[in-house]
Design an enzyme around this catalytic site. Structure first.
Site, PDB file in Angstrom:
ATOM      1  N   ASP B 305       0.849  -1.179   0.000  1.00  0.00           N
ATOM      2  CA  ASP B 305       0.000   0.000   0.000  1.00  0.00           C
ATOM      3  C   ASP B 305       0.882   1.225   0.000  1.00  0.00           C
ATOM      4  O   ASP B 305       1.875   1.275   0.716  1.00  0.00           O
ATOM      5  CB  ASP B 305      -0.871   0.016   1.265  1.00  0.00           C
ATOM      6  CG  ASP B 305      -2.132  -0.794   1.042  1.00  0.00           C
ATOM      7  OD1 ASP B 305      -2.669  -0.739  -0.084  1.00  0.00           O
ATOM      8  OD2 ASP B 305      -2.562  -1.480   1.985  1.00  0.00           O
ATOM      9  N   GLU B 346      -4.779  16.305   6.195  1.00  0.00           N
ATOM     10  CA  GLU B 346      -4.551  17.207   5.068  1.00  0.00           C
ATOM     11  C   GLU B 346      -4.994  18.625   5.437  1.00  0.00           C
ATOM     12  O   GLU B 346      -4.293  19.598   5.179  1.00  0.00           O
ATOM     13  CB  GLU B 346      -5.320  16.760   3.812  1.00  0.00           C
ATOM     14  CG  GLU B 346      -4.677  15.624   3.053  1.00  0.00           C
ATOM     15  CD  GLU B 346      -5.234  14.290   3.480  1.00  0.00           C
ATOM     16  OE1 GLU B 346      -6.018  14.261   4.460  1.00  0.00           O
ATOM     17  OE2 GLU B 346      -4.881  13.264   2.856  1.00  0.00           O
ATOM     18  N   PHE B 373     -15.470  18.740   6.549  1.00  0.00           N
ATOM     19  CA  PHE B 373     -15.058  17.843   5.478  1.00  0.00           C
ATOM     20  C   PHE B 373     -15.816  16.512   5.593  1.00  0.00           C
ATOM     21  O   PHE B 373     -15.994  15.980   6.673  1.00  0.00           O
ATOM     22  CB  PHE B 373     -13.546  17.551   5.560  1.00  0.00           C
ATOM     23  CG  PHE B 373     -13.080  16.642   4.477  1.00  0.00           C
ATOM     24  CD1 PHE B 373     -12.811  17.156   3.214  1.00  0.00           C
ATOM     25  CD2 PHE B 373     -12.951  15.281   4.700  1.00  0.00           C
ATOM     26  CE1 PHE B 373     -12.403  16.311   2.203  1.00  0.00           C
ATOM     27  CE2 PHE B 373     -12.543  14.441   3.687  1.00  0.00           C
ATOM     28  CZ  PHE B 373     -12.275  14.961   2.434  1.00  0.00           C
ATOM     29  N   THR B 377     -18.854  14.616   0.109  1.00  0.00           N
ATOM     30  CA  THR B 377     -18.756  15.902  -0.599  1.00  0.00           C
ATOM     31  C   THR B 377     -17.325  16.184  -1.043  1.00  0.00           C
ATOM     32  O   THR B 377     -17.102  16.912  -2.008  1.00  0.00           O
ATOM     33  CB  THR B 377     -19.226  17.048   0.301  1.00  0.00           C
ATOM     34  OG1 THR B 377     -18.397  17.050   1.478  1.00  0.00           O
ATOM     35  CG2 THR B 377     -20.674  16.863   0.714  1.00  0.00           C
ATOM     36  N   LEU B 379     -15.244  18.091   0.173  1.00  0.00           N
ATOM     37  CA  LEU B 379     -14.767  19.470   0.372  1.00  0.00           C
ATOM     38  C   LEU B 379     -15.149  19.938   1.763  1.00  0.00           C
ATOM     39  O   LEU B 379     -15.968  19.333   2.446  1.00  0.00           O
ATOM     40  CB  LEU B 379     -15.297  20.402  -0.714  1.00  0.00           C
ATOM     41  CG  LEU B 379     -16.790  20.462  -1.063  1.00  0.00           C
ATOM     42  CD1 LEU B 379     -17.607  21.101   0.032  1.00  0.00           C
ATOM     43  CD2 LEU B 379     -16.964  21.227  -2.365  1.00  0.00           C
ATOM     44  N   SER B 380     -14.518  21.008   2.177  1.00  0.00           N
ATOM     45  CA  SER B 380     -14.885  21.630   3.443  1.00  0.00           C
ATOM     46  C   SER B 380     -14.900  23.135   3.204  1.00  0.00           C
ATOM     47  O   SER B 380     -14.413  23.612   2.180  1.00  0.00           O
ATOM     48  CB  SER B 380     -13.867  21.270   4.529  1.00  0.00           C
ATOM     49  OG  SER B 380     -12.641  21.906   4.244  1.00  0.00           O
ATOM     50  N   ASP B 514      -5.865  -4.394   5.866  1.00  0.00           N
ATOM     51  CA  ASP B 514      -6.545  -4.334   7.149  1.00  0.00           C
ATOM     52  C   ASP B 514      -8.069  -4.340   7.045  1.00  0.00           C
ATOM     53  O   ASP B 514      -8.745  -4.788   7.932  1.00  0.00           O
ATOM     54  CB  ASP B 514      -6.077  -3.116   7.962  1.00  0.00           C
ATOM     55  CG  ASP B 514      -6.139  -1.830   7.159  1.00  0.00           C
ATOM     56  OD1 ASP B 514      -6.670  -1.867   6.021  1.00  0.00           O
ATOM     57  OD2 ASP B 514      -5.652  -0.807   7.655  1.00  0.00           O
ATOM     58  N   ASP B 518     -10.361  -6.076   2.106  1.00  0.00           N
ATOM     59  CA  ASP B 518      -9.070  -6.651   1.727  1.00  0.00           C
ATOM     60  C   ASP B 518      -9.072  -8.169   1.872  1.00  0.00           C
ATOM     61  O   ASP B 518      -8.167  -8.845   1.379  1.00  0.00           O
ATOM     62  CB  ASP B 518      -7.942  -6.104   2.626  1.00  0.00           C
ATOM     63  CG  ASP B 518      -7.475  -4.735   2.148  1.00  0.00           C
ATOM     64  OD1 ASP B 518      -7.611  -4.461   0.943  1.00  0.00           O
ATOM     65  OD2 ASP B 518      -6.983  -3.966   2.979  1.00  0.00           O
TER      66      ASP B 518
END
Lengths: 569, 678
Positions: B305, B346, B373, B377, B379-380, B514, B518
């Site tokens: 990953d 982020e 966020f 959507t 976005l925030s 995890d 998976d």
């Protein structure tokens, strides 16, 4: 040792080296069913055979079907040959009026030729009718050689293919080996042999009056035709008792050269065929290099030992510069006898151009040891290749883990199932050789056949079973093998050495063919490098040869040291 | 997260003393028969012991010699069982702490009538529902079906920070023996006690349930075959020697047999396997079978990953790009305000960049409306004083602004493309229907990872990066990190298909994962490593569990697998190469009385036939003890191509195995002669 001697030896190996690639490629084409040089001529004949026998050449067999077909053919060959020998008095082409062959000798001989051993407990010129020689022995020379090639090709396919259950059609491989490879070359070679002065006649023996006025019988017969396939098919069974030491079988230095060249060529080229078919010519050369190194070492050792001669004879006033010439033909000399002795034993051929029993201790040790290594240098046609592959699998398994991966050879994982069959195959030689030798050494009536006292007697017995189990067929001499005990036990040893070995090998082929062929990467155990050659040599010597060290110590090794110490028996 | 693995000392009396006792208990032939080489050795030792007793009676002069041979044959057997016992002891010490936490637990089971009944944890069945409150230990492996709690999993992971376990989603799995720190949860038991993975691991180490791995089986076949061959060789010597009238004593032949059969690797084989498992445990990885460890050595392709393995877990803002008419400062301010309601890493990195590099102050928010966020959507933002500020995924923001993709300014598109092409993630910033600029989020590749991948490549292992990023982003990161291939915009189905495709080509795949989604890929992979923090489904599907939940662990697991196989191969080669010297010691000793000329084979110049035989037997026994540390620690591992590994190991263990016994036997012979032992 002389420079001329070594030049002769090197020239022969060079000549073989030249034909390996073209012959190997040709055979790869033949076994892949491609059109080859001889197809226009032979393809119709081939198709005719299949139609006659009802063989569907497009239908391939699994390992068991393939093996059973081979066993059925061998059994049929045995019955046919046994029948011919037992009834030869009633059959045609018996100008000498030879009697039927005794039951135990016929058994021994039939087994011997079916297993590509060609151990001869008889003297051909005084036992076998022309019909027995031609329709019996020579036919089996072709069949047993073609059988060996078919087995090797089937095993090769197992490495070349991925996740399939079939490994070829035995009848097709067998027919092609005979028709496209053995017959044309034999034909050519027989003509050359005739030109060299080998007899090729259906006449009875000639009787001549010698200068002293005595009567001499000069044995004749279809010698050249049998001689050709005898060497090409690494059979080794001579027309005459003296085999290739006899001037009618091997008259000149050049015929001697051609003999050795013929026995080496197909076996060596098959290794190239293997490389070609599995998609790695380099792998083929790697195996060839391994074989060549051990074989040339063997040649060198015999040559050296024979030119050193025997210090005991030297002390009696013999010119030590002559070396040991006992049991050798003067027209061949030490170099060519050494070369012949090592090649015929490294090869499972078994023809001889001198008396192996007359070699020095060390000189006699080498041929014996080369057979005990498993007849892989390069071994009998086909059988040498699959024997070598068994050693390669063993090497990969023992040392392959050292690179941190579970072992694989040519992209095929070597797992428990393969190891089981490998060990079964590897067990056969010590079982047959040591078991029968030890038993014979303990039995007074068996020991009575021995021709010499002291450790040399044990060497004679050991050599006989070594030669039989290794499907070699050469004899040490001295041992009177034509007794019920030796005829029977040597016969059993030959059967074990051929079939008890090849059946597990075919099972390996079946198992490997079904496996996925793994891609190679930087983490793959490299099997086409000089390092692998070294490893393979180590494994062949340690696992193949070391088992026989105690037996050899009591035979040729002690002879050698006793000779150096001036001791006689 | 990951602990520096500490190997227990090799001379820890707490391990060695019980091991010595176990070594004797393991002499039971019913147990020893699992190991054919050592079983044969024991049988031979019994025979020689009987002969020694006979010698005492009939030939007292010989008894001194046969007693020593008998004793050393027994030592050979004991040293072999001791090696196994030590390996088990070390593994057990590792597992003991886990075991302690599991014993004496009481479970509060929810009965059908709704009442709570206390029962011993060991009597729990699959499907039972238990209540666990703050302060209690969870009685068995299971899944949270109601509630959420913080759980201390340090007993398993060694990590003291508590983790949240809650019903539903990917964090519902709990492990027996871990402690609930807050709240109450209902746990549905999913694994019967005694088969939970801690138990499985203990079983694997302790040997009772230990099964031979495929390669161990194949190797055992080789060793048994060799034993059979040498048995045959030795039996026939008796007959061959009889030809020249040499009568050999059974004691001497027995000695020869034991020195020829591969006792060294036969005695150390299971210790090597156990030590491999043990090494894995020290790296906080639990394997459910030895087979998985072996497969790890064979892995051709690592499916890694991107996030957490190749790059740091989260992307960070590194730049604000303004379009003409807007200053970068304005973009920074808008981005800062729009990110205040974004608690993702982020979002925080945007705020950090704006306040740090651009010197803005975190404003007191007097917002009309905060748009946090959300994954849907993407976005925030914030609405304040007539401004409607948004930041987020480019298409989401454009949609919010009501601008068609083609209508956005060319400059904006160029910035977005440039960022994406270099592996970054562009986020758009907008105020109402006006696009202001782009935030450059970047994945930061972990230092040193590229070198690690290069080492793997040298060993023939391909690394494949799996990421949800678009192909352009993925390609940029892939080239920066030096992976061989990548799977962009990968769904769990893509992963599964990729694994199948690779396996079709004969490759072995390792991956870690995890999430529940998976699980199919984990089950399909040859080596599937589930994170301890993962779901129960993932852990069930995998054949290893990483207690540290560290995705880079995969690389270590492969290395441990390889080292295990290398150790096995090296000692096998060593063991077989040893035979040459032993022959040279014993063969002349056997026959020199009959054929004095054979003394020429005594190239070591051993003092007497009896001393030669005894020295070979002593060497054969001592070499097992001498190699126990190597078997337990494994041969030194280095990441290199197979060719150089082979050359190196063949030189050390092949050539070494050939030469060392000559010196060793000679040295022992000198000691035997000096001490007048024979």
């Amino acid at each position: 040792m002389t420079i001329i001697g070594w030049l002769q030896i090197s020239l022969l190996f060079l000549a073989v080296l030249v034909v390996i690639k073209p012959l190997g490629l040709y055979m790869a084409g033949v076994f892949a069913g491609e059109r080859t040089l001889l197809s226009p001529l032979l393809a119709p004949i081939e198709r005719g055979f299949y139609r006659l026998a009802g063989v569907d050449r497009t239908r391939e067999q699994g390992w068991l079907g393939y093996t059973l077909a081979m066993l059925a053919l061998s059994l049929a060959g045995f019955i046919l040959l046994y029948g011919i020998l037992r009834l030869q008095a009633y059959l045609p082409l018996n100008p000498q009026g030879f009697a039927n062959v005794s039951a135990d000798l016929a058994f021994n001989t039939a087994v011997s030729f079916v297993t590509n051993t060609n151990w001869q407990n008889y003297a051909g010129e005084t036992t076998m009718s022309h019909f027995s020689q031609m329709a019996g022995l020579t036919v089996q020379n072709f069949l047993s050689a073609a059988t060996g090639m078919a087995m090797a090709v089937a095993l090769t396919r197992a490495f070349a293919r991925s996740q399939v259950s079939v490994i070829g059609n035995f009848w097709v491989d067998f027919t092609r080996a005979t028709l496209y490879v053995l017959l044309p070359i034999s034909l050519l070679m027989a003509v050359v042999f005739v030109a060299m002065g080998l007899p090729q006649t259906l006449d009875a023996s000639a009787t001549a009056t010698t200068l002293e006025g005595a009567q001499q019988t000069i044995a004749l017969g279809p010698v050249a035709s049998q001689e050709a396939i005898k060497q090409l098919g690494t059979n080794g069974g001579g027309f005459f008792n003296a085999n290739a030491a006899h001037p009618f079988e091997n008259p000149t230095a050049f015929s001697n050269y051609l003999n050795i060249f013929a026995m080496l060529s197909i076996s060596s080229a098959l290794v190239y065929t293997f490389g070609q078919m599995v998609g790695s010519r380099r792998q083929g050369w790697t195996l060839l290099a391994t074989m060549a190194i051990l074989l040339i070492a063997g040649v060198g050792l015999v040559y050296w030992a024979e030119t050193q001669g025997n210090p005991i004879l030297g002390a009696l006033g013999l010119d030590p510069a002559q070396g040991n010439m006992e049991g050798k033909e003067v027209r061949f000399g030490q170099a060519m006898t050494a070369l012949y002795a090592a090649v015929t034993t490294g090869l499972s051929d078994g023809g001889v151009n001198g008396m192996h029993g007359s070699l020095t201790g060390l000189g006699g040790l080498v041929p014996m040891f080369l057979i005990q290594l498993g007849e892989v240098l390069p071994g009998g046609v086909g059988s040498g290749l699959y024997g070598m592959i068994v050693f390669a699998i063993l090497s990969v398994f023992v040392a392959g883990l050292m690179v941190g991966r579970t072992p694989e050879f040519l992209g095929k994982k070597i797992e428990g199932r393969e190891m089981k069959f490998v060990m079964l195959a590897v067990l056969i030689l010590p079982l047959a050789i040591l078991g029968f030798t030890a038993a014979s050494a303990m039995l007074p009536f068996a020991v009575a056949s021995v021709g010499t006292g002291g450790p040399h007697g044990l060497s004679e017995i050991l050599y006989a079973f070594t030669s039989a189990a290794g499907n070699n067929g050469s004899a040490f001499g001295g041992l009177s093998g034509n007794t019920p005990w030796f005829n029977t036990t040597l016969g059993i040893a030959m059967l074990l050495g051929r079939f008890a070995y090849v059946v597990p090998v075919m099972a390996i082929a079946g198992s490997l063919a079904g496996k996925v062929k793994l891609p190679t990467s930087g983490g793959t155990f490299p099997t086409d490098t000089p390092l692998f050659v070294g490893l393979l040599i180590g494994i062949i010597l340690i696992l193949g040869g070391l088992q026989f060290f105690p037996a050899l110590a009591l035979g040729p090794i002690v002879e050698h040291f006793a000779m150096l110490a001036g001791q006689t028996f | 997260m990951s602990h520096k693995p500490v190997a227990p000392s090799l001379v820890d009396p707490a391990i060695l003393i019980p091991a010595a006792r176990d070594a004797v208990l393991k002499l039971d032939p019913r147990k020893l028969v699992r190991n054919p080489v050592i079983f044969v050795t024991e049988a031979v030792a019994v025979v020689v012991t009987v002969l020694f007793l006979r010698d005492l009676w009939t030939r007292p002069a010989e008894a001194g010699f046969s007693s020593q041979i008998a004793a050393w044959l027994w030592f050979t057997v004991i040293f072999a069982t001791f090696a196994e016992a030590v390996a088990e002891g070390r593994g057990r010490a590792q597992a003991e702490s886990l075991k302690r936490t599991k014993s004496d637990l009481t479970a509060r089971r929810l009965a059908a009538n709704g009442e709570i009944e206390p029962i011993p944890a060991t009597t729990l069945r699959i499907g039972d529902i238990v209540i666990v409150e703050a302060g209690e230990l969870i009685p068995g492996d299971g899944e949270v079906i109601e509630g959420a709690a913080s759980v201390n999993e340090s007993a398993i992971t060694g990590e003291s920070a508590p983790v949240i376990r809650e019903s539903g989603g990917d964090r519902s799995a709990v492990t027996g023996g871990t402690q609930v720190l807050s709240d109450v949860i209902k746990v549905k038991i999913t694994v019967a006690p005694g088969s939970s993975f801690v138990d499985r691991m203990i079983g694997l180490i302790e040997g009772a349930q230990r099964q031979k791995t495929p390669n161990e089986i194949a190797l055992s076949i080789l060793l048994s075959g060799l034993t059979l061959i040498f048995l045959f060789v030795v039996v026939t010597i008796w007959g061959l020697a009889g030809y020249s009238g040499t009568v050999l004593s059974v004691t001497v032949l027995a000695a020869l047999l034991v020195t020829l059969i591969p006792t060294t690797i036969g005695g150390l084989l299971s210790a090597i396997g156990i030590a491999g498992m043990d090494r894995l445990v020290r790296f906080n990885v639990i394997a459910t079978s030895g087979r998985a460890v072996e497969a790890a050595g064979d892995v051709d392709t690592l499916l890694l990953d991107k996030t957490g393995t190749i790059t740091f877990g989260n992307r960070m803002a590194t730049d604000f790009v303004a379009i003409s008419g807007v200053t970068p400062g304005e973009v920074a301010e808008a981005a800062l305000l729009a990110s205040l309601a974004d608690e993702t890493p982020e979002g925080r990195s945007i705020a950090a960049l704006a306040t740090g590099e651009y010197g803005l102050k975190t404003p007191a928010l007097e917002a009309d409306a905060v748009v946090p966020f959300a994954a849907e959507t993407r976005l925030s933002g914030v609405d304040l004083a007539g401004r409607r500020l948004r930041k987020g995924a480019v298409d989401a923001v454009l949609k919010f602004a009501g601008i068609a993709h083609s209508d956005a300014p060319a400059e904006f598109h160029q910035a977005v493309e440039r960022i994406a092409r270099t592996g970054g993630t562009p986020l758009a910033v907008a105020d109402g229907s006006r696009v202001l600029g782009v935030i450059h989020l970047k994945d930061v590749v972990k230092p040193g990872i590229k070198e690690r991948f290069a080492a793997l490549r040298a060993m023939g292992i391909r690394t494949v990066m799996v990421t949800g990023d678009n192909p352009v982003t993925a390609a940029a990161i892939a080239s920066e990190a030096g992976v061989d291939d990548f799977l962009a915009q990968a769904t769990p189905e893509d992963k599964l298909a990729f694994i199948r495709r690779e396996q079709q080509g004969g490759r072995l795949i390792a991956m870690c994962g995890d999430g529940t989604n998976d699980a199919p890929a984990l089950a399909q992979a040859d080596v599937g490593v589930a994170m301890q923090t993962g779901t129960q489904a993932a852990r069930e599907a995998a054949n290893m569990v990483d207690l540290d939940s560290s995705p880079t662990k995969l690389i270590e697991i492969v290395e441990i697998g390889k080292q295990l196989l290398m150790t096995r191969g090296s000692l096998t080669t060593f063991s077989i190469a040893n035979d040459v010297a032993k022959y040279f010691a014993i063969i002349p000793a056997l026959f020199v009385a009959t054929y004095p000329a054979l003394d020429a084979l005594n190239i070591m110049g051993l003092s007497s036939p009896q001393s030669a035989i005894l020295s070979a037997v002593i060497f054969n026994a001592l070499i097992i003890v001498a190699l126990i540390p190597l078997a337990l620690k494994g041969v030194p591992y280095r990441a290199a191509a197979a060719t150089s590994l082979l050359r190196r190991n063949l030189l050390i263990y092949g050539l070494g195995g050939l030469v060392l016994p000559f010196a060793g036997i000679k040295a022992i012979d000198m000691a035997v002669a000096a001490l007048n032992l024979v």
